[in-house]
Design a protein around this motif. Sequence first.
Motif, PDB file in Angstrom:
ATOM      1  N   THR A  74       7.223  12.732  -0.228  1.00  0.00           N
ATOM      2  CA  THR A  74       6.161  11.774   0.008  1.00  0.00           C
ATOM      3  C   THR A  74       6.922  10.512   0.815  1.00  0.00           C
ATOM      4  O   THR A  74       5.746  10.217   0.868  1.00  0.00           O
ATOM      5  CB  THR A  74       6.104  11.511  -1.815  1.00  0.00           C
ATOM      6  OG1 THR A  74       7.197  11.345  -2.469  1.00  0.00           O
ATOM      7  CG2 THR A  74       5.483  12.122  -2.924  1.00  0.00           C
ATOM      8  N   TRP A 113       1.435   3.303   5.488  1.00  0.00           N
ATOM      9  CA  TRP A 113       1.762   3.340   4.340  1.00  0.00           C
ATOM     10  C   TRP A 113       0.716   3.966   3.858  1.00  0.00           C
ATOM     11  O   TRP A 113      -0.263   4.252   4.621  1.00  0.00           O
ATOM     12  CB  TRP A 113       2.208   2.473   3.904  1.00  0.00           C
ATOM     13  CG  TRP A 113       3.750   1.679   3.483  1.00  0.00           C
ATOM     14  CD1 TRP A 113       3.371   0.661   4.576  1.00  0.00           C
ATOM     15  CD2 TRP A 113       4.602   2.442   3.457  1.00  0.00           C
ATOM     16  NE1 TRP A 113       5.153   0.444   4.131  1.00  0.00           N
ATOM     17  CE2 TRP A 113       5.827   1.323   3.563  1.00  0.00           C
ATOM     18  CE3 TRP A 113       5.054   2.912   2.081  1.00  0.00           C
ATOM     19  CZ2 TRP A 113       6.968   1.390   3.002  1.00  0.00           C
ATOM     20  CZ3 TRP A 113       6.486   3.755   2.342  1.00  0.00           C
ATOM     21  CH2 TRP A 113       6.715   2.955   2.548  1.00  0.00           C
ATOM     22  N   SER A 114       0.154   4.960   2.762  1.00  0.00           N
ATOM     23  CA  SER A 114      -1.169   5.555   2.401  1.00  0.00           C
ATOM     24  C   SER A 114      -1.842   5.086   1.953  1.00  0.00           C
ATOM     25  O   SER A 114      -3.133   5.101   1.816  1.00  0.00           O
ATOM     26  CB  SER A 114      -0.483   6.492   1.158  1.00  0.00           C
ATOM     27  OG  SER A 114       0.597   5.376   0.036  1.00  0.00           O
ATOM     28  N   VAL A 216       2.428   4.093  -3.066  1.00  0.00           N
ATOM     29  CA  VAL A 216       2.833   4.075  -1.661  1.00  0.00           C
ATOM     30  C   VAL A 216       3.634   4.996  -1.172  1.00  0.00           C
ATOM     31  O   VAL A 216       5.266   4.179  -1.257  1.00  0.00           O
ATOM     32  CB  VAL A 216       2.647   3.189  -1.193  1.00  0.00           C
ATOM     33  CG1 VAL A 216       1.016   2.157  -1.595  1.00  0.00           C
ATOM     34  CG2 VAL A 216       3.148   2.069  -1.009  1.00  0.00           C
ATOM     35  N   SER A 217       3.772   5.566  -0.518  1.00  0.00           N
ATOM     36  CA  SER A 217       4.548   6.355  -0.087  1.00  0.00           C
ATOM     37  C   SER A 217       4.695   6.397   1.920  1.00  0.00           C
ATOM     38  O   SER A 217       3.150   6.185   2.197  1.00  0.00           O
ATOM     39  CB  SER A 217       4.838   7.598  -0.082  1.00  0.00           C
ATOM     40  OG  SER A 217       3.505   8.117  -0.358  1.00  0.00           O
ATOM     41  N   ASN A 218       5.126   6.843   2.888  1.00  0.00           N
ATOM     42  CA  ASN A 218       4.861   7.186   4.238  1.00  0.00           C
ATOM     43  C   ASN A 218       5.447   8.856   4.598  1.00  0.00           C
ATOM     44  O   ASN A 218       4.969   8.410   5.383  1.00  0.00           O
ATOM     45  CB  ASN A 218       5.714   6.286   4.792  1.00  0.00           C
ATOM     46  CG  ASN A 218       7.422   6.869   4.868  1.00  0.00           C
ATOM     47  OD1 ASN A 218       7.712   6.865   3.907  1.00  0.00           O
ATOM     48  ND2 ASN A 218       7.725   5.995   6.153  1.00  0.00           N
ATOM     49  N   VAL A 222       1.543  12.580  -0.008  1.00  0.00           N
ATOM     50  CA  VAL A 222       1.277  11.249  -1.658  1.00  0.00           C
ATOM     51  C   VAL A 222       0.937  11.636  -3.377  1.00  0.00           C
ATOM     52  O   VAL A 222       0.969  11.981  -3.077  1.00  0.00           O
ATOM     53  CB  VAL A 222       0.305  10.878  -1.671  1.00  0.00           C
ATOM     54  CG1 VAL A 222      -0.304   9.338  -0.199  1.00  0.00           C
ATOM     55  CG2 VAL A 222      -1.345  11.020  -1.448  1.00  0.00           C
ATOM     56  N   ASP A 224      -0.932  11.663  -6.199  1.00  0.00           N
ATOM     57  CA  ASP A 224      -2.429  11.512  -6.823  1.00  0.00           C
ATOM     58  C   ASP A 224      -1.684  11.399  -8.104  1.00  0.00           C
ATOM     59  O   ASP A 224      -2.665  10.618  -8.494  1.00  0.00           O
ATOM     60  CB  ASP A 224      -3.048  13.009  -6.345  1.00  0.00           C
ATOM     61  CG  ASP A 224      -4.310  13.080  -6.756  1.00  0.00           C
ATOM     62  OD1 ASP A 224      -4.896  12.065  -6.467  1.00  0.00           O
ATOM     63  OD2 ASP A 224      -4.849  13.288  -7.210  1.00  0.00           O
ATOM     64  N   ASN A 237      -1.159  13.709   2.316  1.00  0.00           N
ATOM     65  CA  ASN A 237      -0.752  12.290   2.868  1.00  0.00           C
ATOM     66  C   ASN A 237      -1.518  12.369   4.314  1.00  0.00           C
ATOM     67  O   ASN A 237      -1.376  12.008   5.366  1.00  0.00           O
ATOM     68  CB  ASN A 237       0.210  11.653   3.273  1.00  0.00           C
ATOM     69  CG  ASN A 237      -0.035   9.765   3.676  1.00  0.00           C
ATOM     70  OD1 ASN A 237      -0.949   9.518   3.694  1.00  0.00           O
ATOM     71  ND2 ASN A 237       1.053   9.612   3.244  1.00  0.00           N
ATOM     72  N   TYR A 240      -0.747  10.243   7.459  1.00  0.00           N
ATOM     73  CA  TYR A 240       0.871  10.249   7.320  1.00  0.00           C
ATOM     74  C   TYR A 240       1.037  10.784   9.182  1.00  0.00           C
ATOM     75  O   TYR A 240      -0.076  10.854  10.263  1.00  0.00           O
ATOM     76  CB  TYR A 240       1.707  12.184   7.208  1.00  0.00           C
ATOM     77  CG  TYR A 240       2.773  12.346   7.416  1.00  0.00           C
ATOM     78  CD1 TYR A 240       3.553  11.444   7.184  1.00  0.00           C
ATOM     79  CD2 TYR A 240       3.299  13.557   7.657  1.00  0.00           C
ATOM     80  CE1 TYR A 240       4.947  12.187   7.722  1.00  0.00           C
ATOM     81  CE2 TYR A 240       4.115  14.225   7.890  1.00  0.00           C
ATOM     82  CZ  TYR A 240       4.651  12.843   8.298  1.00  0.00           C
ATOM     83  OH  TYR A 240       6.511  13.902   8.255  1.00  0.00           O
TER      84      TYR A 240
END
Length: 546
Positions: A74, A113-114, A216-218, A222, A224, A237, A240
Amino acid sequence: MKKRKYALFLALLLALSTFLAACGGGNGGGGDKAGGNGKEDNKKELKVNIKTEPFSMHPGLANDSTSGSVLRNTFEGLTRINKDDKPENAAAEKVDVSEDGKVYTFTIRDHKWSNGDPVTAQDFEYAWKWALDPKNQSQYAYQLYYLKNGQAANEGKAKIEDVGVKAKDEKTLEVTLENPTPYFLELTAFYTYLPVNSKVAQKNPNWYKNAGEDYVSNGPYVMDQWEHSDKIVLKKNDQYWDKDTVKLDKIDMLMINDVNTELSMFKKGELDWAGSPFSALPTDAMESLKADKTLNIKPIAGVYWYKFNTEVEPLNNVNIRKALAYVIDRKSIVEKISKGGQIPAMAAVPPSMFEENEKGYFKDHDVKTAKEYLEKGLKELGMKDASELPEITISYNTDEAHQKIAQAIQDTWKKELGVKTKLGNEEWAVYIEKLHSGDYMVGRMGWLGDFNDPINFLELFREKKGGNNDTNWENPEFKKLLVDSQKEMDPAKRSQMLKDAEKIFIDEMPVAPIYFYTNSWVQRDNLKDVVMSGLGDVQLKWAHFE
């Protein structure tokens, strides 16, 4: 007329084949191969079992392989371990290193970020300093001691702002190390070095406790959904930077704490993977899986050991600890219980790093020497025989294999040494908290390498109150060798320092090594490019179904 009848026949035949395919018979490999009902959309959904609730979904708090299995997929660090087991640029598009090897300048690539926020150098600075801040009680803060003033800040002897990580601007991160560290770009792929969206985290300190708009992730995926103690659902994502490489749309990570149920679900096509590193296989099924040639086995840099709480009687006596460690029958454990090709461990560092450790520092199941150490220990404690020793509790997290190993060791200690024991188990989250707080006597634990260097298996025990020590053991000479090894630029001399440190460690026996790990698993035949590193962790960025 004949041509029209023939054309009509072909049309009917085509319609019939389409109908049959829609009913589940037309995926080319059979429904069981696809891990579902064979529908086209299922080929982009992966189902695995991670067995238990992760310890934490905050990169700065995570300290276990379950959390790592989610975070690696993630989030994106400055680097990522690639298919060839080497670090490559990831969130950083460029890295410059000073001549003395102490200053790294990372240029952050343009990515988001997401939630659409740009990923900045400040997000890395914030995350690393957050983990080092003693008030946040990060178990893995010591992984950041490579940074200048990292250890001092974590111990309250320096200000957090003096730590050697600084965002020069939004895209430039300057990192200053205490000493040259040849494997630093491997470290920056590890989850303690992942970024955190500083805007979100400062606004909501509990951002990481549930799925939702603030989680939030990068990375490639992600989170959900997170139904605690039930499942985590990851989705691709769309923000991404390398999203075109990601083929899966969805990953279901179930939390089924029963390996027999897991294997049964795999056989029914309800899971696409069973076993390591996400979970484990039933030990009773290993022989049949080997026989039908579906079992995969890969040696990895990891060790299964029993930790001793060295401040609890009688485990505060080194000779008692050595007696308990020497008498264990490791060969029997790996051949009759684990059955996954594991190597009996009479050392702490895996043979992939120190080749001679395949033999180790002492003989396996050395009953004669164990009894000699027991006699010494009893004399030092003023006791006549083992019946006077307090009952020892062997603790483990709930798992069939851990239970069988604990029972085997319990039987050996009773039969060969006359030591009374009892068994205790808890679910993972409760268990690991008890170990970290010192509420145990003997506790099962495993350690998988975070990066490919022997110091990773030794530095756990450098500080008595270090994040993952748990044994309360500390030795000044051992500590000095580790510290000095980080300044030594000659690889051969550095290697010898680490071997000398390991010798001290094994001589004082704060842990009893049991075996060196392998990963054992089964997977769908058409699941490809699940990348497993030599450290045993898995990345799903490249995974896909054929």
